[in-house]
Design a protein around this motif. Sequence first.
Motif, short mmCIF file in Angstrom:
data_model
loop_
_atom_site.label_atom_id
_atom_site.label_comp_id
_atom_site.label_asym_id
_atom_site.label_seq_id
_atom_site.Cartn_x
_atom_site.Cartn_y
_atom_site.Cartn_z
N CYS A 238 0.66 -1.37 0.09
CA CYS A 238 -0.07 0.01 0.27
C CYS A 238 0.76 1.05 -0.13
CB CYS A 238 -0.75 -0.11 1.28
SG CYS A 238 -2.33 1.13 1.09
N SER A 239 0.52 2.35 -0.51
CA SER A 239 1.11 3.64 -0.51
C SER A 239 1.20 4.06 1.14
CB SER A 239 0.57 4.77 -1.21
OG SER A 239 -0.60 5.11 -0.41
N GLY A 240 2.46 4.60 1.54
CA GLY A 240 2.52 4.98 2.83
C GLY A 240 1.45 5.92 3.36
N GLN A 241 1.08 6.89 2.33
CA GLN A 241 0.01 7.85 2.70
C GLN A 241 -1.36 7.30 3.24
OE1 GLN A 241 -0.52 10.83 -0.29
NE2 GLN A 241 -2.70 10.86 -0.02
N SER A 242 -1.59 6.04 2.08
CA SER A 242 -3.06 5.46 2.45
C SER A 242 -2.96 4.64 3.55
CB SER A 242 -3.32 4.73 1.02
OG SER A 242 -3.55 5.61 -0.01
N TRP A 243 -2.01 4.00 3.80
CA TRP A 243 -1.83 3.03 4.91
C TRP A 243 -1.95 3.80 6.30
CZ3 TRP A 243 -1.83 -1.97 5.37
CH2 TRP A 243 -1.70 -2.75 6.60
N LYS A 244 -1.80 5.04 6.27
CA LYS A 244 -1.78 6.11 7.58
C LYS A 244 -3.12 6.67 7.43
CE LYS A 244 0.08 10.19 9.65
NZ LYS A 244 1.22 11.24 9.49
N ASN A 245 -3.70 7.24 6.44
CA ASN A 245 -5.10 7.98 6.31
C ASN A 245 -6.08 7.06 5.93
OD1 ASN A 245 -3.39 10.27 7.02
ND2 ASN A 245 -2.95 10.70 4.83
N ASP A 246 -6.05 6.34 5.09
CA ASP A 246 -7.33 5.54 4.52
C ASP A 246 -7.69 4.40 5.04
OD1 ASP A 246 -8.10 7.42 2.09
OD2 ASP A 246 -6.07 7.16 1.63
N ILE A 247 -6.48 3.45 5.07
CA ILE A 247 -7.01 2.04 5.56
C ILE A 247 -7.54 1.87 6.88
CG2 ILE A 247 -6.08 -0.47 5.68
CD1 ILE A 247 -6.40 0.50 2.93
N PRO A 248 -6.69 2.94 7.57
CA PRO A 248 -7.43 2.62 9.25
C PRO A 248 -8.97 3.22 9.45
CG PRO A 248 -5.24 3.93 9.18
CD PRO A 248 -5.65 3.39 7.90
N ARG A 249 -9.39 3.76 8.30
CA ARG A 249 -10.59 4.10 8.34
C ARG A 249 -11.84 2.90 8.14
NH1 ARG A 249 -12.97 6.94 4.23
NH2 ARG A 249 -11.29 6.79 2.81
N TRP A 250 -11.15 2.14 7.42
CA TRP A 250 -11.86 0.69 7.35
C TRP A 250 -11.58 -0.35 8.21
CZ3 TRP A 250 -9.49 -3.89 5.07
CH2 TRP A 250 -10.29 -4.90 4.62
N ALA A 251 -10.14 -0.54 8.64
CA ALA A 251 -9.99 -1.46 9.58
C ALA A 251 -10.34 -1.20 10.75
CB ALA A 251 -8.27 -1.72 9.35
#
Length: 303
Positions: A194-207
Amino acid sequence: MEIRTLRYFLAVARDENMTRAAESLHVTQPTLSKAIKSLEEELGQKLFTRQSFSIKLTDEGFLLRNRAEDLVTMADKIEQEFLALDDITGGDIYFGLAESYQISYLAREINSFKKLYPDLHYHITSGDTSQVAEKLDKGLLDFVVLAEMPDTSKYESLIFPETDSWGVVMPADVPLAQKEAITVDDLVGLPLFCSGQSWKNDIPRWAKDRMDDLHLEGSFGLVYNASVFAKEHLGYLLSFDKLVDTSPESGMVFRPLTPKLETNLYLVWKKYQTFSPIAERFLKQIKKSFGQKQTSGSQLTNC
């Protein structure tokens, strides 16, 4: 310190040879050597180490090269903007872009705009949020496209007409590819890209509270590169839909996340920014175009 001297310095840094740099600049080698020596004296630092057949940047030289590139780019941009004041048929616009299939909306607008202003020249830089935002803040870019909500205290923005949907890109022959949608439980224990930015900002919204159960195998700035690793069965790529070839011939598949995860895309520019005439006209056109599209798809803007 003159812009001309910085151009001389950058040429020498690029060619690593005083003779070749002088030829590319159409100046004599003594003139170039004198300019570099004067620059070193002005800064009080040695910028190059001289070797038998080449010259190399010192640590101080590397620092100056980064700053000089920004300064020369800015000088060129200012010159182009003032030339464009008398040329309403064209000019230069600078974009910094995130990755999304929705970039096609921007491309269509540029295509339409270029028909009205045939002498339009556009320049594209790709990168993550921090990279393109830094260039925007320095005035090196007119607009950036971000896959996250911009800071409203610093920027103005337009939202793109649709949203990007998240999912997993993986080889078609792995067991997980048989599922129609992917849950957090499905990904626990698997190597993820995953991109570092998305791992920090997007994926946590889902997981949510399961984020610590997920393992980031590697972070990538470019989705294509990550897809190559995924194709080699090194991991599973978390990405927007429609960025990677998942046709039957590709051997790869995309499966959406469940519950659904979506991200908005934004066209962003600095508050109180003074645009060149051509950039100002482009913004006027895209505001009208995106405004109409957002009205018809307003339910998407609240996702």
